[in-house]
Motif scaffolding. Structure first.
Motif, PDB file in Angstrom:
ATOM      1  N   LYS A  27      29.146 112.922  -3.509  1.00  0.00           N
ATOM      2  CA  LYS A  27      30.170 113.779  -2.912  1.00  0.00           C
ATOM      3  C   LYS A  27      31.003 113.021  -1.883  1.00  0.00           C
ATOM      4  O   LYS A  27      31.972 113.567  -1.342  1.00  0.00           O
ATOM      5  N   ASN A  28      30.622 111.786  -1.615  1.00  0.00           N
ATOM      6  CA  ASN A  28      31.321 110.987  -0.606  1.00  0.00           C
ATOM      7  C   ASN A  28      32.543 110.321  -1.231  1.00  0.00           C
ATOM      8  O   ASN A  28      32.440 109.642  -2.254  1.00  0.00           O
ATOM      9  N   LYS A  29      33.688 110.481  -0.610  1.00  0.00           N
ATOM     10  CA  LYS A  29      34.942 109.986  -1.173  1.00  0.00           C
ATOM     11  C   LYS A  29      34.942 108.473  -1.307  1.00  0.00           C
ATOM     12  O   LYS A  29      35.464 107.922  -2.287  1.00  0.00           O
ATOM     13  N   ASP A  30      34.359 107.762  -0.332  1.00  0.00           N
ATOM     14  CA  ASP A  30      34.333 106.297  -0.404  1.00  0.00           C
ATOM     15  C   ASP A  30      33.520 105.823  -1.612  1.00  0.00           C
ATOM     16  O   ASP A  30      33.896 104.858  -2.289  1.00  0.00           O
ATOM     17  N   VAL A  31      32.412 106.480  -1.891  1.00  0.00           N
ATOM     18  CA  VAL A  31      31.564 106.107  -3.030  1.00  0.00           C
ATOM     19  C   VAL A  31      32.262 106.433  -4.345  1.00  0.00           C
ATOM     20  O   VAL A  31      32.364 105.589  -5.241  1.00  0.00           O
ATOM     21  N   THR A  32      32.750 107.654  -4.474  1.00  0.00           N
ATOM     22  CA  THR A  32      33.366 108.064  -5.747  1.00  0.00           C
ATOM     23  C   THR A  32      34.647 107.282  -6.029  1.00  0.00           C
ATOM     24  O   THR A  32      34.921 106.945  -7.177  1.00  0.00           O
ATOM     25  N   THR A  33      35.416 106.978  -4.986  1.00  0.00           N
ATOM     26  CA  THR A  33      36.636 106.200  -5.186  1.00  0.00           C
ATOM     27  C   THR A  33      36.313 104.827  -5.753  1.00  0.00           C
ATOM     28  O   THR A  33      37.002 104.323  -6.650  1.00  0.00           O
ATOM     29  N   PHE A  34      35.236 104.210  -5.259  1.00  0.00           N
ATOM     30  CA  PHE A  34      34.851 102.901  -5.772  1.00  0.00           C
ATOM     31  C   PHE A  34      34.328 103.006  -7.200  1.00  0.00           C
ATOM     32  O   PHE A  34      34.682 102.199  -8.066  1.00  0.00           O
ATOM     33  N   LEU A  35      33.506 103.998  -7.486  1.00  0.00           N
ATOM     34  CA  LEU A  35      32.976 104.169  -8.837  1.00  0.00           C
ATOM     35  C   LEU A  35      34.099 104.405  -9.836  1.00  0.00           C
ATOM     36  O   LEU A  35      34.053 103.915 -10.976  1.00  0.00           O
ATOM     37  N   GLU A  36      35.121 105.149  -9.427  1.00  0.00           N
ATOM     38  CA  GLU A  36      36.221 105.493 -10.330  1.00  0.00           C
ATOM     39  C   GLU A  36      37.103 104.298 -10.685  1.00  0.00           C
ATOM     40  O   GLU A  36      37.988 104.412 -11.536  1.00  0.00           O
ATOM     41  N   GLN A  37      36.872 103.160 -10.061  1.00  0.00           N
ATOM     42  CA  GLN A  37      37.596 101.946 -10.420  1.00  0.00           C
ATOM     43  C   GLN A  37      36.990 101.263 -11.644  1.00  0.00           C
ATOM     44  O   GLN A  37      37.489 100.238 -12.101  1.00  0.00           O
ATOM     45  N   HIS A  38      35.911 101.841 -12.170  1.00  0.00           N
ATOM     46  CA  HIS A  38      35.198 101.260 -13.311  1.00  0.00           C
ATOM     47  C   HIS A  38      35.100 102.281 -14.441  1.00  0.00           C
ATOM     48  O   HIS A  38      34.914 103.473 -14.198  1.00  0.00           O
ATOM     49  N   GLN A  39      35.206 101.793 -15.672  1.00  0.00           N
ATOM     50  CA  GLN A  39      35.011 102.690 -16.817  1.00  0.00           C
ATOM     51  C   GLN A  39      33.538 103.026 -17.020  1.00  0.00           C
ATOM     52  O   GLN A  39      33.202 104.094 -17.525  1.00  0.00           O
ATOM     53  N   ILE A  40      32.661 102.113 -16.635  1.00  0.00           N
ATOM     54  CA  ILE A  40      31.224 102.315 -16.799  1.00  0.00           C
ATOM     55  C   ILE A  40      30.523 101.913 -15.509  1.00  0.00           C
ATOM     56  O   ILE A  40      30.850 100.883 -14.922  1.00  0.00           O
ATOM     57  N   PHE A  41      29.576 102.740 -15.061  1.00  0.00           N
ATOM     58  CA  PHE A  41      28.737 102.324 -13.940  1.00  0.00           C
ATOM     59  C   PHE A  41      27.266 102.530 -14.282  1.00  0.00           C
ATOM     60  O   PHE A  41      26.895 103.498 -14.946  1.00  0.00           O
ATOM     61  N   CYS A  42      26.455 101.560 -13.834  1.00  0.00           N
ATOM     62  CA  CYS A  42      25.007 101.606 -14.015  1.00  0.00           C
ATOM     63  C   CYS A  42      24.367 101.628 -12.628  1.00  0.00           C
ATOM     64  O   CYS A  42      24.516 100.665 -11.867  1.00  0.00           O
ATOM     65  N   LEU A  43      23.668 102.704 -12.319  1.00  0.00           N
ATOM     66  CA  LEU A  43      23.070 102.873 -10.999  1.00  0.00           C
ATOM     67  C   LEU A  43      21.557 102.805 -11.089  1.00  0.00           C
ATOM     68  O   LEU A  43      20.959 103.245 -12.074  1.00  0.00           O
ATOM     69  N   GLN A  44      20.954 102.255 -10.057  1.00  0.00           N
ATOM     70  CA  GLN A  44      19.498 102.206  -9.957  1.00  0.00           C
ATOM     71  C   GLN A  44      19.050 102.867  -8.656  1.00  0.00           C
ATOM     72  O   GLN A  44      19.804 102.913  -7.686  1.00  0.00           O
ATOM     73  N   GLU A  45      17.830 103.344  -8.655  1.00  0.00           N
ATOM     74  CA  GLU A  45      17.238 104.043  -7.506  1.00  0.00           C
ATOM     75  C   GLU A  45      18.087 105.247  -7.079  1.00  0.00           C
ATOM     76  O   GLU A  45      18.328 105.457  -5.905  1.00  0.00           O
ATOM     77  N   THR A  46      18.502 106.037  -8.037  1.00  0.00           N
ATOM     78  CA  THR A  46      19.244 107.261  -7.711  1.00  0.00           C
ATOM     79  C   THR A  46      18.321 108.324  -7.112  1.00  0.00           C
ATOM     80  O   THR A  46      18.753 109.142  -6.309  1.00  0.00           O
ATOM     81  N   LYS A  47      17.071 108.352  -7.572  1.00  0.00           N
ATOM     82  CA  LYS A  47      16.028 109.258  -7.088  1.00  0.00           C
ATOM     83  C   LYS A  47      16.271 110.723  -7.422  1.00  0.00           C
ATOM     84  O   LYS A  47      15.460 111.580  -7.085  1.00  0.00           O
ATOM     85  N   CYS A  48      17.404 111.026  -8.063  1.00  0.00           N
ATOM     86  CA  CYS A  48      17.697 112.401  -8.497  1.00  0.00           C
ATOM     87  C   CYS A  48      18.873 112.346  -9.471  1.00  0.00           C
ATOM     88  O   CYS A  48      19.401 111.275  -9.757  1.00  0.00           O
ATOM     89  N   LYS A  49      19.281 113.487  -9.955  1.00  0.00           N
ATOM     90  CA  LYS A  49      20.407 113.557 -10.882  1.00  0.00           C
ATOM     91  C   LYS A  49      21.701 113.174 -10.175  1.00  0.00           C
ATOM     92  O   LYS A  49      21.967 113.614  -9.064  1.00  0.00           O
ATOM     93  N   PHE A  50      22.511 112.368 -10.844  1.00  0.00           N
ATOM     94  CA  PHE A  50      23.771 111.889 -10.267  1.00  0.00           C
ATOM     95  C   PHE A  50      24.915 112.281 -11.197  1.00  0.00           C
ATOM     96  O   PHE A  50      24.875 112.006 -12.391  1.00  0.00           O
ATOM     97  N   GLN A  51      25.935 112.926 -10.631  1.00  0.00           N
ATOM     98  CA  GLN A  51      27.085 113.361 -11.420  1.00  0.00           C
ATOM     99  C   GLN A  51      28.361 113.192 -10.600  1.00  0.00           C
ATOM    100  O   GLN A  51      28.364 113.453  -9.400  1.00  0.00           O
ATOM    101  N   ILE A  52      29.456 112.754 -11.265  1.00  0.00           N
ATOM    102  CA  ILE A  52      30.789 112.796 -10.659  1.00  0.00           C
ATOM    103  C   ILE A  52      31.775 113.255 -11.727  1.00  0.00           C
ATOM    104  O   ILE A  52      31.531 113.076 -12.926  1.00  0.00           O
TER     105      ILE A  52
END
Length: 338
Positions: A27-52
């Motif tokens: 939900k953090n704008k800084d995080v989502t803005t960075f993720l949205e610069q990529h067509q694909i992202f692979c995350l580790q240690e999410t510890k829960c469901k992750f959605q944007i």
């Protein structure tokens, strides 16, 4: 006609989706803005469901532990090219991307891994089970011929060691009876991390046997092999991008980004040359941001809503939607485009 373009892939140990001070990271704008610069992202240690928004997120969490958790996010413009592959391990997930490489007969399989530290409580409770790298080998043996990109946090320190595939072998081949042997040559790459630990030796043995090579410190963008993890007691390189040689030849660059306040791991950004129809590119479409919650006015808004719904273009669109037969989200997109 297919045009050559770039596919941007992010790998990042996000160190949990929740932050005590800033709240959910998705939900953090800084995080989502960075993720949205990529067509694909692979995350580790999410510890829960992750959605944007605007991404199809494939989540996998541990059933008996609150640690770990992995997620691959695919931008909706690429969704029709993706097939989800089932894996038995809780710490490994895989997707197959069809028709994005220059050779249409070759698929790209992206594998996302989180391998907890050997001394972690999670590993101590799994001493009677296979190691994550062994589970990776078993999974690869089930695959047909394909190109590979394996990424994640391996908690392995490989110093400056690497393996390169010799000309005798150019592809990963698994269960085919006519498979060639993988001739791997020990080579060296640049690395700020000079430590080779036990897990690193196992990772090197694994990539040697399956025909992978480490991109960190061996391609443009990361020619020094930068540290990827920074803790109070020192820095290390434990996050990697591993590929088959054909994929390495399509790499434009690999960037180890600066450390952010959201994690003790740096984000890795890989840029690949691919071929896709222009209509499939992420930057070819303008996506409208979801509106903020609307405060309904009972006195005036019912009349305004009826007036908007009565407009010709709105009624035509509603009629199209009612008559259309939709099997998946791509059919809905087609309706919207017409």
């Amino acid at each position: 006609m297919n045009n050559k373009t770039s596919l941007s892939i992010l790998s990042w140990n996000i160190h949990g989706n929740s932050d005590a001070q800033e709240g959910p990271k998705n939900k953090n704008k800084d995080v989502t803005t960075f993720l949205e610069q990529h067509q694909i992202f692979c995350l580790q240690e999410t510890k829960c469901k992750f959605q944007i928004p605007n991404y199809r997120c494939y989540n996998k969490n541990r059933t008996s532990s609150k640690s770990g958790g992995i997620c691959i996010g695919i931008h909706r413009s690429l969704e029709k090219h993706v097939t989800h592959l089932k894996t038995e391990s809780e710490d490994i997930q895989a997707l197959k991307l069809c028709g994005i490489l220059k050779n249409p007969n070759r698929d790209l399989i992206i594998i996302n891994i989180y391998d907890s530290p050997p001394t972690s409580s999670y590993k101590n409770t799994r001493k009677d089970r296979e190691e994550t790298l062994e589970e990776l080998m078993n999974f690869l043996m089930t695959l047909d011929d394909a190109e590979l990109l394996v990424t994640g946090d391996f908690n392995a320190r490989c110093a400056d060691r690497n393996y390169e595939v010799t000309p005798e072998t150019t592809n990963w081949t698994s269960n085919r009876s006519d498979s060639k042997l993988n001739y791997q040559v020990l080579s060296y790459r640049n690395s700020e991390d000079k430590v080779l630990n036990c897990r690193g030796k196992k990772l090197l043995d694994t990539i040697s046997s399956i025909g992978l090579t480490i991109l960190n410190g061996s391609v443009l963008g990361d020619i020094t092999g930068r540290y990827t993890c920074h803790l109070y007691n020192g820095s290390s390189t434990v996050d990697y991008m591993l590929t088959t040689s054909n994929v390495k030849n399509k790499v434009r660059n690999l960037i180890v980004n600066e450390l952010s306040r959201f994690s003790d791991h740096c984000q890795l950004t890989l840029s690949l040359d691919i071929s896709l129809p222009c209509s499939s590119l992420i930057n070819e479409k303008q996506y409208i941001k979801a509106p903020k919650r609307y405060a309904w006015n009972r006195e005036t808004d019912p009349g305004r809503l009826k007036a908007e719904l009565a407009k010709g273009d709105v009624t035509n669109m509603l009629n199209k939607i009612c008559k259309a037969k939709c099997k998946d989200t791509s059919d809905i997109d087609k309706i919207n485009e017409t």
